[in-house]
Design a protein around this motif. Structure first.
Motif, PDB file in Angstrom:
ATOM      1  N   ILE A   1      45.387  29.173  22.192  1.00 42.93           N
ATOM      2  CA  ILE A   1      43.953  29.001  21.952  1.00 42.93           C
ATOM      3  C   ILE A   1      43.321  28.192  23.078  1.00 42.93           C
ATOM      4  O   ILE A   1      42.232  28.518  23.541  1.00 42.93           O
ATOM      5  N   GLN A   2      44.005  27.151  23.531  1.00 45.77           N
ATOM      6  CA  GLN A   2      43.463  26.348  24.623  1.00 45.77           C
ATOM      7  C   GLN A   2      43.349  27.180  25.895  1.00 45.77           C
ATOM      8  O   GLN A   2      42.359  27.087  26.613  1.00 45.77           O
ATOM      9  N   ALA A   3      44.353  28.008  26.159  1.00 46.37           N
ATOM     10  CA  ALA A   3      44.315  28.857  27.354  1.00 46.37           C
ATOM     11  C   ALA A   3      43.150  29.843  27.267  1.00 46.37           C
ATOM     12  O   ALA A   3      42.411  30.033  28.242  1.00 46.37           O
ATOM     13  N   LYS A   4      42.965  30.452  26.102  1.00 47.19           N
ATOM     14  CA  LYS A   4      41.855  31.391  25.928  1.00 47.19           C
ATOM     15  C   LYS A   4      40.518  30.660  26.040  1.00 47.19           C
ATOM     16  O   LYS A   4      39.580  31.180  26.638  1.00 47.19           O
ATOM     17  N   GLY A   5      40.446  29.473  25.448  1.00 53.01           N
ATOM     18  CA  GLY A   5      39.220  28.688  25.527  1.00 53.01           C
ATOM     19  C   GLY A   5      38.873  28.341  26.966  1.00 53.01           C
ATOM     20  O   GLY A   5      37.711  28.406  27.369  1.00 53.01           O
TER      21      GLY A   5
ATOM     22  N   ARG B   1      55.363  26.713  15.812  1.00 53.79           N
ATOM     23  CA  ARG B   1      54.425  27.828  15.927  1.00 53.79           C
ATOM     24  C   ARG B   1      53.007  27.316  16.163  1.00 53.79           C
ATOM     25  O   ARG B   1      52.250  27.891  16.936  1.00 53.79           O
ATOM     26  N   GLY B   2      52.653  26.232  15.473  1.00 51.17           N
ATOM     27  CA  GLY B   2      51.324  25.648  15.646  1.00 51.17           C
ATOM     28  C   GLY B   2      51.100  25.190  17.077  1.00 51.17           C
ATOM     29  O   GLY B   2      50.028  25.394  17.643  1.00 51.17           O
ATOM     30  N   VAL B   3      52.117  24.579  17.675  1.00 48.41           N
ATOM     31  CA  VAL B   3      52.007  24.142  19.068  1.00 48.41           C
ATOM     32  C   VAL B   3      51.815  25.359  19.974  1.00 48.41           C
ATOM     33  O   VAL B   3      50.989  25.342  20.889  1.00 48.41           O
TER      34      VAL B   3
END
Length: 174
Positions: free
Chosen positions: A63-67, A55-57
């Motif tokens: 989060i990286q995609a949104k960032g 789940r963390g991955v």
């Protein structure tokens, strides 16, 4: 007498041995069950850990995609603001140059031809700077600024300090 025969030291030892064996076997059973429960708990914890990592991955990827999306949006917005700022600065310099040129004759009359010539020279410089600013892209201006800082780092630091002082004075309460 039959009752007395059952309580002989041999029978008491036999009963004690049976109780010891039973107690030992109960202890062994309890230990075995406890160890099995412990192993089951460890396996459950390992499974939960693996699930949490998965789940963390997934969350990390989201989060990286949104960032990255926010970065791209900010980059586009900054580019728009820089282009708008460049256009407004160029217009302001051009307007100031025209105003100085328009007032050069008045300066000639009040202060002398020498100061009128200074005003005309300043007007030409402002007009040329506005034209150069219009002709270059924001990226070219950024590269020119970086090159100027590389050539004269002391001057760049001094100008940055002066700009900071002016901005602080503008925003300081009266």
């Amino acid at each position: 007498m039959a009752g007395a025969a059952t309580n002989t030291p041999k029978t008491t030892k036999a009963r004690s041995a049976k109780k010891a064996v039973a107690a030992t076997s109960n202890t062994e059973v309890a230990k075995s069950r406890f160890n099995a429960a412990l192993e089951e708990a460890k396996a459950g914890a390992a499974a939960l850990t693996a699930e949490a990592k998965e789940r963390g991955v997934g969350y990390k990827g989201d989060i990286q995609a949104k960032g990255e999306d926010y970065y791209e949006q900010a980059k586009v917005k900054a580019g728009e603001l820089a282009r708008d700022g460049k256009a407004k600065t160029s217009d302001a310099l051009s307007t100031l140059g025209k105003a100085v040129a328009d007032n050069a004759a008045t300066i000639d009359e009040k202060f002398g031809a020498k100061y009128g010539d200074y005003a005309r020279s300043a007007s030409r410089s402002l007009q040329e700077t506005a034209a150069k600013l219009d002709s270059k892209s924001v990226e070219e201006l950024g590269e020119d600024a970086r090159e100027a800082v590389r050539r004269n780092p002391g001057k760049a630091i001094g100008l940055a300090a002066l700009a900071g002082f002016i901005i602080a004075r503008l925003f300081r309460g009266k």
